[in-house]
Design a protein around this motif. Structure first.
Motif, mmCIF file in Angstrom:
data_model
loop_
_atom_site.group_PDB
_atom_site.id
_atom_site.type_symbol
_atom_site.label_atom_id
_atom_site.label_comp_id
_atom_site.label_asym_id
_atom_site.label_seq_id
_atom_site.Cartn_x
_atom_site.Cartn_y
_atom_site.Cartn_z
ATOM 1 N N PHE A 155 0.796 -1.232 0.000
ATOM 2 C CA PHE A 155 0.000 0.000 0.000
ATOM 3 C C PHE A 155 0.830 1.284 0.000
ATOM 4 O O PHE A 155 0.269 2.385 0.057
ATOM 5 N N LEU A 156 2.159 1.176 -0.085
ATOM 6 C CA LEU A 156 2.998 2.371 -0.020
ATOM 7 C C LEU A 156 2.685 3.334 -1.167
ATOM 8 O O LEU A 156 2.761 4.558 -1.002
ATOM 9 N N HIS A 157 2.310 2.781 -2.329
ATOM 10 C CA HIS A 157 1.987 3.657 -3.465
ATOM 11 C C HIS A 157 0.797 4.570 -3.156
ATOM 12 O O HIS A 157 0.735 5.710 -3.615
ATOM 13 N N LYS A 158 -0.155 4.076 -2.340
ATOM 14 C CA LYS A 158 -1.314 4.894 -1.961
ATOM 15 C C LYS A 158 -0.877 6.059 -1.071
ATOM 16 O O LYS A 158 -1.372 7.188 -1.214
ATOM 17 N N THR A 159 0.064 5.769 -0.169
ATOM 18 C CA THR A 159 0.575 6.819 0.709
ATOM 19 C C THR A 159 1.270 7.905 -0.093
ATOM 20 O O THR A 159 1.055 9.101 0.125
ATOM 21 N N LEU A 160 2.096 7.483 -1.052
ATOM 22 C CA LEU A 160 2.831 8.465 -1.847
ATOM 23 C C LEU A 160 1.912 9.239 -2.788
ATOM 24 O O LEU A 160 2.161 10.417 -3.077
ATOM 25 N N GLU A 161 0.855 8.601 -3.266
ATOM 26 C CA GLU A 161 -0.127 9.327 -4.085
ATOM 27 C C GLU A 161 -0.786 10.433 -3.266
ATOM 28 O O GLU A 161 -0.976 11.558 -3.750
ATOM 29 N N ALA A 162 -1.121 10.107 -2.000
ATOM 30 C CA ALA A 162 -1.731 11.108 -1.119
ATOM 31 C C ALA A 162 -0.755 12.251 -0.830
ATOM 32 O O ALA A 162 -1.141 13.423 -0.790
ATOM 33 N N VAL A 163 0.520 11.898 -0.620
ATOM 34 C CA VAL A 163 1.543 12.915 -0.382
ATOM 35 C C VAL A 163 1.696 13.811 -1.608
ATOM 36 O O VAL A 163 1.751 15.049 -1.496
ATOM 37 N N ASP A 164 1.753 13.200 -2.788
ATOM 38 C CA ASP A 164 1.952 13.983 -4.014
ATOM 39 C C ASP A 164 0.754 14.877 -4.318
ATOM 40 O O ASP A 164 0.919 16.011 -4.793
ATOM 41 N N ASP A 165 -0.447 14.374 -4.051
ATOM 42 C CA ASP A 165 -1.645 15.206 -4.245
ATOM 43 C C ASP A 165 -1.580 16.455 -3.379
ATOM 44 O O ASP A 165 -1.883 17.562 -3.835
ATOM 45 N N GLN A 166 -1.178 16.267 -2.120
ATOM 46 C CA GLN A 166 -1.095 17.420 -1.220
ATOM 47 C C GLN A 166 0.062 18.330 -1.605
ATOM 48 O O GLN A 166 -0.026 19.561 -1.458
ATOM 49 N N ARG A 167 1.157 17.760 -2.096
ATOM 50 C CA ARG A 167 2.296 18.564 -2.550
ATOM 51 C C ARG A 167 1.868 19.516 -3.658
ATOM 52 O O ARG A 167 2.195 20.714 -3.645
ATOM 53 N N LYS A 168 1.115 18.979 -4.625
ATOM 54 C CA LYS A 168 0.653 19.808 -5.746
ATOM 55 C C LYS A 168 -0.335 20.868 -5.267
ATOM 56 O O LYS A 168 -0.285 22.026 -5.696
ATOM 57 N N LYS A 169 -1.246 20.459 -4.372
ATOM 58 C CA LYS A 169 -2.276 21.376 -3.897
ATOM 59 C C LYS A 169 -1.673 22.534 -3.096
ATOM 60 O O LYS A 169 -2.125 23.679 -3.201
ATOM 61 N N SER A 170 -0.630 22.226 -2.305
ATOM 62 C CA SER A 170 -0.020 23.242 -1.443
ATOM 63 C C SER A 170 1.241 23.859 -2.032
ATOM 64 O O SER A 170 1.862 24.717 -1.401
ATOM 65 N N SER A 171 1.640 23.396 -3.231
ATOM 66 C CA SER A 171 2.846 23.907 -3.908
ATOM 67 C C SER A 171 4.080 23.795 -3.030
ATOM 68 O O SER A 171 4.857 24.738 -2.862
ATOM 69 N N TRP A 172 4.245 22.613 -2.438
ATOM 70 C CA TRP A 172 5.394 22.394 -1.561
ATOM 71 C C TRP A 172 6.680 22.213 -2.357
ATOM 72 O O TRP A 172 6.690 21.575 -3.419
ATOM 73 N N ASP A 173 7.759 22.732 -1.829
ATOM 74 C CA ASP A 173 9.108 22.338 -2.246
ATOM 75 C C ASP A 173 9.462 21.161 -1.342
ATOM 76 O O ASP A 173 9.950 21.344 -0.231
ATOM 77 N N LEU A 174 9.191 19.942 -1.814
ATOM 78 C CA LEU A 174 9.169 18.768 -0.933
ATOM 79 C C LEU A 174 10.414 17.902 -1.039
ATOM 80 O O LEU A 174 10.933 17.656 -2.128
ATOM 81 N N GLU A 175 10.830 17.424 0.115
ATOM 82 C CA GLU A 175 11.838 16.375 0.242
ATOM 83 C C GLU A 175 11.181 15.258 1.049
ATOM 84 O O GLU A 175 10.828 15.461 2.204
ATOM 85 N N LEU A 176 10.995 14.102 0.433
ATOM 86 C CA LEU A 176 10.324 12.989 1.097
ATOM 87 C C LEU A 176 11.367 11.972 1.554
ATOM 88 O O LEU A 176 12.005 11.309 0.736
ATOM 89 N N VAL A 177 11.550 11.860 2.856
ATOM 90 C CA VAL A 177 12.568 10.970 3.431
ATOM 91 C C VAL A 177 11.886 9.681 3.876
ATOM 92 O O VAL A 177 11.128 9.661 4.851
ATOM 93 N N LEU A 178 12.150 8.596 3.161
ATOM 94 C CA LEU A 178 11.594 7.284 3.485
ATOM 95 C C LEU A 178 12.686 6.443 4.137
ATOM 96 O O LEU A 178 13.756 6.246 3.559
ATOM 97 N N VAL A 179 12.408 5.942 5.340
ATOM 98 C CA VAL A 179 13.383 5.115 6.060
ATOM 99 C C VAL A 179 12.818 3.711 6.163
ATOM 100 O O VAL A 179 11.870 3.460 6.903
ATOM 101 N N GLU A 180 13.381 2.795 5.393
ATOM 102 C CA GLU A 180 12.920 1.396 5.390
ATOM 103 C C GLU A 180 13.623 0.668 6.531
ATOM 104 O O GLU A 180 14.833 0.466 6.504
#
Length: 308
Positions: free
Chosen positions: A17-42
């Motif tokens: 389900f990680l793709h769903k999480t990243l889709e939600a993050v990207d949707d909000q990034r576009k909506k809020s015009s974030w300069d985003l750095e997404l740090v994923l720690v496996e």
């Protein structure tokens, strides 16, 4: 002023389900015009989580991923993410969308107003009643015994400024309890209430053993009460022994002492041995933690990275 956003997500057993999480993050990034750095720690996940991250990094170039060599635990994974975050504002969320990215703009607004930390206060949790009671009781017990006041019903979900993140990382503890450290460093903080969602899919990676470890980290790192309990037990034992001594002397002077006395001896020995074992166990817990700090081992071993 335009702020760079670092979003930290610890990843464990999330390949489905990680793709769903990243889709939600990207949707909000576009909506809020974030300069985003997404740090994923496996965090040493036994599934294909890092392979999924490698694939998703082709779609989302702002991903910065760290694969740990084994499972070091949620708190260490988050701390590792903090050490790699370079944004002006840093946010921490889980990988299961229980703390959805759509909440973050409201939290960032409080940072814009001058707060240094904005933490989430959970309402209407989706766990079963036993778990909810256990969580609620733990937070209240910890808050009542801790030298540092840790906000009730607050988890790791929060946003903070780079200044606070840097100060938190100066506390180089081997068993970090991050929400406690976050409260300990101080600065201007505020809590925002939100209704926590259910997991998007799968089951929680928090086993009973891991939950107990986090609870112990919170109690032993932010309270000296366990050591005070030893003194209390010792005083109780002393009081009982004085009473028993007086009782024995009275019987002796009245010539009422019978020779056997087997039951009394067993009860007294069992009682004081129990106090001794409890006391040694509490002292041992602190000594073990001191030993961990003195060894000064690295918090994590990093196996692989992406865009670092």
């Amino acid at each position: 002023m335009h702020k760079k956003i670092s979003l930290i997500i610890p990843v464990y057993n999330s390949s489905k389900f990680l793709h769903k999480t990243l889709e939600a993050v990207d949707d909000q990034r576009k909506k809020s015009s974030w300069d985003l750095e997404l740090v994923l720690v496996e965090d040493g996940s036994p599934d294909r989580s890092f392979e999924v991250i490698e694939s998703l990094s082709q779609t989302y170039p702002y991903i910065k991923a760290i694969k740990l060599s084994r499972n070091f635990g949620h708190q260490i994974a988050v701390k590792t993410g903090l050490s790699y975050a370079t944004g002006d504002y840093i946010a921490i969320i889980d990988d299961d969308l229980q703390d959805p990215p759509s909440l973050l703009p409201r939290f960032f607004d409080e940072l814009d107003k001058g707060y240094e930390v904005v933490y989430g206060i959970r309402e209407k949790r989706k766990e079963n009643e036993i778990k909810k009671l256990a969580y609620s009781s733990f937070y209240r017990i910890l808050n009542s015994i801790s030298d540092t006041k840790i906000p009730l019903d607050s988890g790791d979900f929060c946003v903070m400024t780079k200044n606070v993140k840097d100060k938190m990382l100066t506390l180089n503890e081997q068993n970090p309890y991050l929400r406690g450290i976050r409260a300990w460093v101080g600065f201007k903080q505020i809590g925002l209430r939100y209704e926590r969602s259910g997991r998007v899919e799968g089951e929680s990676g928090y086993s009973l053993k891991k939950l107990i470890k986090i609870a112990k980290d919170g109690i032993f790192s932010f309270s000296s009460l366990p050591l005070q309990v030893i003194s209390i037990l010792g005083n109780i034992g002393l009081f009982i022994s004085i009473l028993f001594t007086i009782f024995t002397l009275v019987r002796y002077l009245a010539n009422e002492i019978a020779v056997p006395g087997y039951t009394t001896i067993i009860i007294i020995i069992a009682f004081f041995n129990s106090i001794l074992l409890i006391s040694l166990g509490l002292i041992g817990e602190y000594i073990y933690r001191i030993y961990n700090e003195v060894r000064n081992r690295p918090h994590t071993i990093i196996e692989k990275t992406i865009n670092v």
